[in-house]
Enzyme design. Sequence first.
Site, PDB file in Angstrom:
ATOM      1  N   CYS A  99      42.905  -7.748 -15.351  1.00 19.35           N
ATOM      2  CA  CYS A  99      41.729  -8.083 -14.552  1.00 19.35           C
ATOM      3  C   CYS A  99      40.626  -8.574 -15.474  1.00 19.35           C
ATOM      4  CB  CYS A  99      41.254  -6.847 -13.792  1.00 19.35           C
ATOM      5  SG  CYS A  99      39.773  -7.158 -12.804  1.00 19.35           S
ATOM      6  N   HIS A 141      45.509  -8.111  -5.529  1.00 14.12           N
ATOM      7  CA  HIS A 141      44.502  -7.796  -6.553  1.00 14.12           C
ATOM      8  C   HIS A 141      43.111  -8.268  -6.110  1.00 14.12           C
ATOM      9  CE1 HIS A 141      43.340  -7.406 -10.939  1.00 14.12           C
ATOM     10  NE2 HIS A 141      42.367  -8.146 -10.472  1.00 14.12           N
ATOM     11  N   GLU A 142      43.045  -9.512  -5.618  1.00 12.68           N
ATOM     12  CA  GLU A 142      41.741 -10.071  -5.227  1.00 12.68           C
ATOM     13  C   GLU A 142      41.217  -9.418  -3.953  1.00 12.68           C
ATOM     14  OE1 GLU A 142      40.391 -11.614  -7.489  1.00 12.68           O
ATOM     15  OE2 GLU A 142      42.179 -12.178  -8.605  1.00 12.68           O
ATOM     16  N   HIS A 145      39.523  -6.329  -4.789  1.00 10.35           N
ATOM     17  CA  HIS A 145      38.169  -6.531  -5.323  1.00 10.35           C
ATOM     18  C   HIS A 145      37.141  -6.537  -4.188  1.00 10.35           C
ATOM     19  CE1 HIS A 145      38.210  -7.187  -9.635  1.00 10.35           C
ATOM     20  NE2 HIS A 145      39.226  -8.036  -9.563  1.00 10.35           N
TER      21      HIS A 145
HETATM   22 NI    NI Z   1      40.422  -8.570 -11.167  1.00 17.80          NI
END
Ligand code: NI
Length: 196
Positions: A99, A141-142, A145
Amino acid sequence: MSVRPIRITGDPVLHTPARPVTNFGEELDELVLDMIDTMREAPGVGLAAPQIGVDVQVFVWEWSDEQDKLHEGAIVNPVLSLGQRQRGPLDEEGEIEGCLSVPDFRYPLRRASDVVLSGLDPRGHALSMYAEGWLARIFQHEFDHLQGRLYIDRLAWRLRREARRDIRREGFGQPGRSWLPGVDSYEESDHEAEEA
Ligand code: NI
């Protein structure tokens, strides 16, 4: 268009759920372009708005698969449905994740092997796509976030403990830290650009 500083873990914007976008227009276009510039400069394969300090539900991605097919796009107010969770022991190399907000570290993490990502494009038009493999990992993953969650929050306890130690040693994990791609020397090692 410009490259913006990337916030490092410990900054509250990374640990707070992002707000839905309500205004589609020039400001959003500018944000998306800056996110693409920043992602490319880092370099990374994905970037979420909170990573550049903007607490709205937008992320971008740009990744070439094993057949050199380019996958790229931007999504606003996304919804993610997870498919199958991979089975068997964790592959510490094949499932390694990184990340840009935890620069220079990477740890293996189990993800769903396929997902359906839906939402709006930056013009406000509905968008939905199926993804598997690494692209599915980028989307998960995004999407995380935008929920105020980093991949290190999902690690198995042994790895999470290791990550916590690494982060403390690096002086991360406190508010106000950021790095500027192209200026600061994070993410310049010889590993593949698979950060998000
Ligand atoms: Ni990230």
